[in-house]
Design a protein around this motif. Structure first.
Motif, PDB file in Angstrom:
ATOM      1  N   ALA A  68       6.931  12.192  -2.653  1.00  0.00           N
ATOM      2  CA  ALA A  68       6.021  13.327  -2.854  1.00  0.00           C
ATOM      3  C   ALA A  68       6.765  14.455  -3.551  1.00  0.00           C
ATOM      4  O   ALA A  68       7.996  14.574  -3.440  1.00  0.00           O
ATOM      5  CB  ALA A  68       5.477  13.815  -1.515  1.00  0.00           C
ATOM      6  N   ASN A  69       6.018  15.272  -4.269  1.00  0.00           N
ATOM      7  CA  ASN A  69       6.614  16.426  -4.937  1.00  0.00           C
ATOM      8  C   ASN A  69       5.691  17.630  -4.817  1.00  0.00           C
ATOM      9  O   ASN A  69       4.491  17.538  -5.080  1.00  0.00           O
ATOM     10  CB  ASN A  69       6.865  16.128  -6.420  1.00  0.00           C
ATOM     11  N   GLN A  70       6.260  18.747  -4.383  1.00  0.00           N
ATOM     12  CA  GLN A  70       5.538  20.010  -4.327  1.00  0.00           C
ATOM     13  C   GLN A  70       6.507  21.128  -4.662  1.00  0.00           C
ATOM     14  O   GLN A  70       7.531  21.293  -3.999  1.00  0.00           O
ATOM     15  CB  GLN A  70       4.930  20.241  -2.940  1.00  0.00           C
ATOM     16  N   TRP A  71       6.192  21.885  -5.708  1.00  0.00           N
ATOM     17  CA  TRP A  71       7.054  22.988  -6.129  1.00  0.00           C
ATOM     18  C   TRP A  71       6.197  24.056  -6.772  1.00  0.00           C
ATOM     19  O   TRP A  71       5.371  23.775  -7.643  1.00  0.00           O
ATOM     20  CB  TRP A  71       8.101  22.496  -7.128  1.00  0.00           C
ATOM     21  N   GLU A  72       6.371  25.276  -6.317  1.00  0.00           N
ATOM     22  CA  GLU A  72       5.620  26.410  -6.855  1.00  0.00           C
ATOM     23  C   GLU A  72       6.576  27.315  -7.612  1.00  0.00           C
ATOM     24  O   GLU A  72       7.523  27.863  -7.026  1.00  0.00           O
ATOM     25  CB  GLU A  72       4.947  27.191  -5.734  1.00  0.00           C
ATOM     26  N   TYR A 106       0.853  -1.186   0.000  1.00  0.00           N
ATOM     27  CA  TYR A 106       0.000   0.000   0.000  1.00  0.00           C
ATOM     28  C   TYR A 106       0.894   1.243   0.000  1.00  0.00           C
ATOM     29  O   TYR A 106       1.128   1.869   1.027  1.00  0.00           O
ATOM     30  CB  TYR A 106      -0.920  -0.011   1.211  1.00  0.00           C
ATOM     31  N   THR A 107       1.413   1.591  -1.172  1.00  0.00           N
ATOM     32  CA  THR A 107       2.356   2.696  -1.271  1.00  0.00           C
ATOM     33  C   THR A 107       1.807   3.811  -2.155  1.00  0.00           C
ATOM     34  O   THR A 107       1.116   3.556  -3.143  1.00  0.00           O
ATOM     35  CB  THR A 107       3.704   2.226  -1.830  1.00  0.00           C
ATOM     36  N   ILE A 108       2.144   5.040  -1.798  1.00  0.00           N
ATOM     37  CA  ILE A 108       1.579   6.228  -2.440  1.00  0.00           C
ATOM     38  C   ILE A 108       2.691   7.099  -3.017  1.00  0.00           C
ATOM     39  O   ILE A 108       3.721   7.322  -2.377  1.00  0.00           O
ATOM     40  CB  ILE A 108       0.802   7.084  -1.413  1.00  0.00           C
ATOM     41  N   SER A 132       8.412  10.908   8.508  1.00  0.00           N
ATOM     42  CA  SER A 132       7.674   9.702   8.136  1.00  0.00           C
ATOM     43  C   SER A 132       7.943   9.260   6.703  1.00  0.00           C
ATOM     44  O   SER A 132       7.291   8.357   6.193  1.00  0.00           O
ATOM     45  CB  SER A 132       6.169   9.918   8.334  1.00  0.00           C
ATOM     46  N   GLY A 133       8.909   9.884   6.033  1.00  0.00           N
ATOM     47  CA  GLY A 133       9.329   9.424   4.721  1.00  0.00           C
ATOM     48  C   GLY A 133       8.614  10.094   3.560  1.00  0.00           C
ATOM     49  O   GLY A 133       7.710  10.892   3.729  1.00  0.00           O
ATOM     50  N   GLY A 134       9.082   9.752   2.348  1.00  0.00           N
ATOM     51  CA  GLY A 134       8.466  10.262   1.137  1.00  0.00           C
ATOM     52  C   GLY A 134       9.071  11.549   0.616  1.00  0.00           C
ATOM     53  O   GLY A 134       8.631  12.076  -0.402  1.00  0.00           O
ATOM     54  N   ILE A 135      10.091  12.075   1.310  1.00  0.00           N
ATOM     55  CA  ILE A 135      10.696  13.339   0.913  1.00  0.00           C
ATOM     56  C   ILE A 135      12.182  13.121   0.644  1.00  0.00           C
ATOM     57  O   ILE A 135      12.891  12.529   1.456  1.00  0.00           O
ATOM     58  CB  ILE A 135      10.520  14.407   2.001  1.00  0.00           C
ATOM     59  N   ASN A 136      12.658  13.592  -0.516  1.00  0.00           N
ATOM     60  CA  ASN A 136      14.091  13.553  -0.802  1.00  0.00           C
ATOM     61  C   ASN A 136      14.484  14.822  -1.542  1.00  0.00           C
ATOM     62  O   ASN A 136      13.696  15.778  -1.621  1.00  0.00           O
ATOM     63  CB  ASN A 136      14.460  12.291  -1.586  1.00  0.00           C
TER      64      ASN A 136
END
Length: 217
Positions: A31-35, A3-5, A54-58
């Motif tokens: 995850a990716n967020q860029w403005e 169950y990965t997102i 909690s992970g998901g960020i690099n």
């Protein structure tokens, strides 16, 4: 199945919160967020402060998605994202739809889907996506559905109004759910009629409990 997102255009993590609160089995692996044109990335900083441990960020998480190589995105079970709506929104004067400055970011979703082929996809945008652009209504939504179909996905969509589910805001949004043809879920739906899928067994109908109202003669 794990169950990965993978969360694109993550904002402050709305999709992630929904999934991870629904079950502890869900884990966000990227995850990716860029403005663009922003000196301070407020949304990403908020996301980072909540989820960094909690992970998901690099190092690629706060970068223009078009510059992120596919090989740096982990495999995932579901790709989610509320892709930028400005070029589809009726509130935007001269909105250019999928050809606009932000509208073209749809092609980044398609690029990642083509490379990773996750079993499931869940996307969100404004309700006017169905009518975009104003000069050729329905073109952009048709392109998106066609792209998904060419990649092997069956697609279900709904316009959902938050006010109809107890929220104090009339917020109509188009949600797109896609399932790849290699999944057992897809094969099960193949054995059902379109009527049963839309009314009872589909993703949205089973969760939101759609009801069929018959007009008395």
């Amino acid at each position: 199945m794990k169950y990965t997102i993978c969360e694109l255009f993550a904002g402050v993590g709305g999709f992630r919160v929904g999934f991870e609160k629904s079950s502890s089995d869900w884990k966000t692996v990227w995850a990716n967020q860029w403005e663009p044109s922003k000196k301070v990335q407020y949304a990403f900083e908020c996301y980072k402060s909540h989820f960094e441990t909690s992970g998901g960020i690099n190092e690629f998480s706060n970068m223009d998605i078009s510059k992120v190589p596919e090989e740096h995105i982990p495999k995932h079970t579901i790709l989610v994202g509320g892709f930028p709506c400005q070029d589809y929104s009726v509130a935007s004067t001269g909105a250019k739809g999928i050809q606009g400055k932000k509208g073209v970011l749809w092609w980044e979703i398609e690029r990642i889907l083509e490379a990773k082929r996750p079993p499931f996809v869940l996307l969100e945008n404004v309700d006017r996506l169905l009518k975009s652009p104003s000069t050729q209504r329905g073109r952009d939504f048709g392109i998106i559905i066609n792209c998904l179909a060419k990649l092997g996905y069956a697609v279900e969509w709904r316009v959902i109004n938050a006010a109809e589910y107890g929220f104090q805001q009339r917020r109509r949004r188009t949600f797109i759910f896609a399932v790849h043809n290699t999944t057992n879920y897809y094969k099960e739906l193949e054995n059902q009629s379109v009527y049963e899928e839309l009314q009872n067994l589909g993703f949205f109908s089973s969760i939101l409990m759609w009801k069929l109202f018959q007009v008395k003669q």
